[in-house]
Design a protein around this motif. Structure first.
Motif, mmCIF file in Angstrom:
data_model
loop_
_atom_site.group_PDB
_atom_site.id
_atom_site.type_symbol
_atom_site.label_atom_id
_atom_site.label_comp_id
_atom_site.label_asym_id
_atom_site.label_seq_id
_atom_site.Cartn_x
_atom_site.Cartn_y
_atom_site.Cartn_z
ATOM 1 N N ALA A 203 69.480 14.622 -19.937
ATOM 2 C CA ALA A 203 68.064 14.995 -19.968
ATOM 3 C C ALA A 203 67.706 15.343 -21.408
ATOM 4 N N ALA A 204 66.450 15.633 -21.655
ATOM 5 C CA ALA A 204 66.055 15.931 -23.030
ATOM 6 C C ALA A 204 64.787 16.767 -23.093
ATOM 7 N N GLN A 205 64.837 17.791 -23.923
ATOM 8 C CA GLN A 205 63.654 18.562 -24.295
ATOM 9 C C GLN A 205 63.935 19.242 -25.634
ATOM 10 N N PRO A 206 63.215 18.937 -26.645
ATOM 11 C CA PRO A 206 62.126 17.962 -26.716
ATOM 12 C C PRO A 206 62.660 16.535 -26.637
ATOM 13 N N ALA A 207 61.822 15.652 -26.124
ATOM 14 C CA ALA A 207 62.239 14.256 -26.002
ATOM 15 C C ALA A 207 62.143 13.535 -27.344
ATOM 16 N N THR A 208 61.400 14.120 -28.283
ATOM 17 C CA THR A 208 61.304 13.592 -29.645
ATOM 18 C C THR A 208 61.394 14.752 -30.623
ATOM 19 N N TYR A 209 62.268 14.644 -31.621
ATOM 20 C CA TYR A 209 62.343 15.672 -32.652
ATOM 21 C C TYR A 209 62.832 15.044 -33.957
ATOM 22 N N ARG A 217 65.105 10.395 -30.576
ATOM 23 C CA ARG A 217 64.643 10.353 -29.180
ATOM 24 C C ARG A 217 65.871 10.115 -28.304
ATOM 25 N N PRO A 218 66.512 11.166 -27.799
ATOM 26 C CA PRO A 218 67.775 10.990 -27.067
ATOM 27 C C PRO A 218 67.677 10.011 -25.899
ATOM 28 N N GLY A 341 55.142 16.084 -18.566
ATOM 29 C CA GLY A 341 54.669 15.438 -19.797
ATOM 30 C C GLY A 341 55.775 14.586 -20.370
ATOM 31 N N VAL A 342 55.528 14.008 -21.554
ATOM 32 C CA VAL A 342 56.505 13.062 -22.116
ATOM 33 C C VAL A 342 57.603 13.751 -22.925
ATOM 34 N N ASP A 343 57.483 15.055 -23.142
ATOM 35 C CA ASP A 343 58.430 15.702 -24.049
ATOM 36 C C ASP A 343 59.557 16.444 -23.335
ATOM 37 N N HIS A 344 59.621 16.290 -22.043
ATOM 38 C CA HIS A 344 60.649 16.977 -21.257
ATOM 39 C C HIS A 344 61.055 16.034 -20.119
#
Lengths: 363, 223
Positions: A203-209, A217-218, A341-344
């Motif tokens: 999983a990923a949060q943030p999805a972009t960093y 973007r993992p 949302g797209v970031d989690h």
């Protein structure tokens, strides 16, 4: 008259006929099994990979003191096997050795173990998920300690990942490498030349960093490849693939072992060869996380079952939007579920026939 | 001592804010209700898992802890289970089914309040005697819609006598219609037949080997 002729066989003839019948059955079974059996060179390569993973695990164990060895080791048939979660501590209290408690040499041994057990892309994904968790820690807090440290608040970041061995690392007997923390659960079960990495939860949060000046973007490839496939479908295919309802979370996430939901969406047999290749390329993002030696036969199995595999989508079709998708086949479940949302992003990867190496244990 | 007190308060506030921010990484202001429906010959098994987010947890907890004593008694849990299932409709072919609650589990009240805990509800409904052919089950969930998001899925039946043929979800997954077919009971499966045939062949072979005159006997009874 016919009856008379039928019963006129001698005992020797009857035995011969019975044996011939049995030979036909045994032969047919053998031929059927040949279709799925591993070739000898492939089995050897897989056994060699297991041996390298075991050696790396033993090297790590050798660096631990008695307390560390006690913390890292669990029996194979015990509760620890199914204890994993996407949640941070102390919402979920993990067992095993904590990365933040290890020396530099011990952490290096863990890194080495993960690089041997996972593919290059799989290891990179794990690293990016963990770094992302560190970014989250810095931007949202999360310095609590699950074991009752300051504040007792959520504990995440790179130090808060745990490693455990469920079963003793072995080249012959089943055992599991368990590695996880917030937004990551890797369950890699091995038994000699066989291995499975289900269930696992990247999983990923943030999805972009941003890390060292580059955008990370993992789970970006998973997202982009899925949007590419859904946009490559024609109108008829889309009408079957797109679910007319909202899916707000994983259906088969943590705690849902042993359940098989009714598949929905578009059957992959309705896809063109190019579209099927796109679908397999999405699957590779999960199935390809474990060492290539194990990943390839797994992907071959999924490819063989593609006609009975489904692709389902819920949400907008424009990349950059939050959309849920599921890929489900006889031996596969993948879900990708944005959390509002797209970031989690939460995802799950399962094999309903072989989670935790259930088939290996039945050998 | 007086100087230390504000510091302690500040630390506590900081910790609480940190905690709430961290938890906000997960579902906060919604209660996730995940339902799974298993149709088998003679019954429907229902699973409903409730996971309230921290911001709505008090709504759910106060629904359970009716005497407000901060603990969940067995009576309160049982009453809550009845109230939840009273808001859930299960129908088969247009006829309402009686839902009997089964084993349930509740997370600790503090865990629920922190948005970490789950309430797992299980129930079963007996199906009337059914003809072979097409049928449908309708599931409707009306529990706390103002704070909830829903998942509803049919499980693959364990029995090969039942096959799910279609699912129709309402847009928010509060309602789910499951079309299914009931197949005739074929009695003995193919593997059982094969095992029986092989066993019979073995027995016959053994008898004939032990009795060399068997073929002669058979010949003698032939007209």
């Amino acid at each position: 008259m016919r009856f008379t002729m039928a019963v006129m066989h001698s005992p020797t003839q009857v035995v011969a006929i019975a044996c011939a019948g049995l030979l036909v059955i045994v032969g047919a079974t053998g031929l059927a099994q040949r279709g799925t059996a591993q070739s000898a060179p492939a089995a050897k390569a897989q056994a060699d990979t297991t041996a390298r993973i075991v050696a790396s695990a033993q090297t790590l164990v050798a660096t631990l003191d008695a307390a560390g060895r006690s913390r890292v080791q669990f029996p194979f048939e015990g509760a620890q096997k199914t204890r994993w979660s996407n949640l941070p501590g102390p919402m979920f209290q993990r067992q095993g050795v904590r990365m933040g408690d290890l020396t530099a040499a011990q952490r290096a041994a863990v890194t080495n173990l993960l690089t041997v057990a996972l593919s290059r892309d799989g290891y990179q994904k794990v690293v990016e998920i963990m770094r992302g968790d560190d970014v989250l820690k810095k931007t949202q807090g999360g310095g609590g300690r699950g074991r009752g440290g300051f504040g007792g608040g959520p504990a995440f970041g790179e130090d808060e990942y745990y490693l455990a061995f469920v079963g003793t690392p072995s080249t012959t007997e089943p055992w599991m490498l368990q590695f996880g923390g917030h937004h990551l659960a890797i369950n890699l079960t091995m038994a000699g030349s066989q291995a499975t990495m289900t269930p696992s939860l990247p999983a990923a949060q943030p999805a972009t960093y941003t890390f060292e000046g580059r955008t990370v973007r993992p789970l970006g490839k998973e997202n982009d490849k899925a949007f590419a496939l859904v946009n490559a479908l024609n109108a008829t295919q889309r009408s079957e693939a797109i679910l007319p309802y909202r899916v707000s979370d994983l259906v088969l996430g943590p705690g849902q072992d042993g359940r098989t939901i009714q598949p929905e969406g578009l059957r992959a047999s309705s896809l063109s060869p190019e579209q099927q290749a796109k679908l397999l390329d999405i699957v590779r993002e999960w199935a390809g996380m474990m060492n290539d030696t194990f990943a390839e036969p797994r992907l071959n199995d999924i490819r063989a079952k593609l006609p009975d595999t489904y692709f389902a989508w819920s949400g907008p079709l424009t990349n950059g939007s939050a959309a849920y998708f599921r890929i489900q086949g006889p031996t596969l479940v993948i879900e990708y579920a944005p959390q509002g949302g797209v970031d989690h992003i939460h995802t799950i990867y399962r094999d309903p026939t072989n989670d935790y190496g259930a088939q290996f244990a039945r050998r | 001592m007086r100087a230390g007190k504000p510091a302690v308060v500040l630390l506590a506030v900081t910790a609480a804010v940190g905690a709430s921010r961290g938890v906000s990484a997960h579902r906060l202001d919604e209660c996730l209700q995940a339902a799974r429906i298993a149709i088998e010959p003679g019954h429907v098994a229902l699973e409903v898992d409730l996971t309230p987010g921290m911001a709505v947890a008090d709504t759910i907890v106060s629904d359970i802890d009716r005497d407000r004593d901060g603990s969940l008694s067995d009576d309160e849990k049982q009453a809550y289970v009845r109230r939840v299932f009273a808001t859930i409709d299960l129908e088969n072919d247009g006829r309402s089914l009686d839902v009997t609650p089964g084993v349930t589990s509740f997370a600790e009240i503090d865990s629920l309040r922190r948005g970490e805990g789950m309430v797992r509800l299980r129930a079963v409904a007996t199906l009337p005697k059914q003809s072979t052919g097409a049928h449908h089950v309708v599931f409707r969930n009306r529990y706390r819609p103002e704070v909830s998001v829903y998942l509803a899925n049919a499980l693959v039946p364990e029995s090969d006598r039942v096959a799910v043929t279609a699912q129709a979800h309402e847009a928010q997954q509060r309602d789910l219609t499951i079309d299914y077919v009931v197949h005739a009971n074929h009695g003995i499966s193919l593997p059982t037949w094969l095992a029986g045939i092989i066993g019979a062949m073995g027995t016959l072979t053994a008898l004939l080997v032990r009795r060399p005159n068997a073929s002669l006997l058979l010949r003698n009874v032939t007209p």
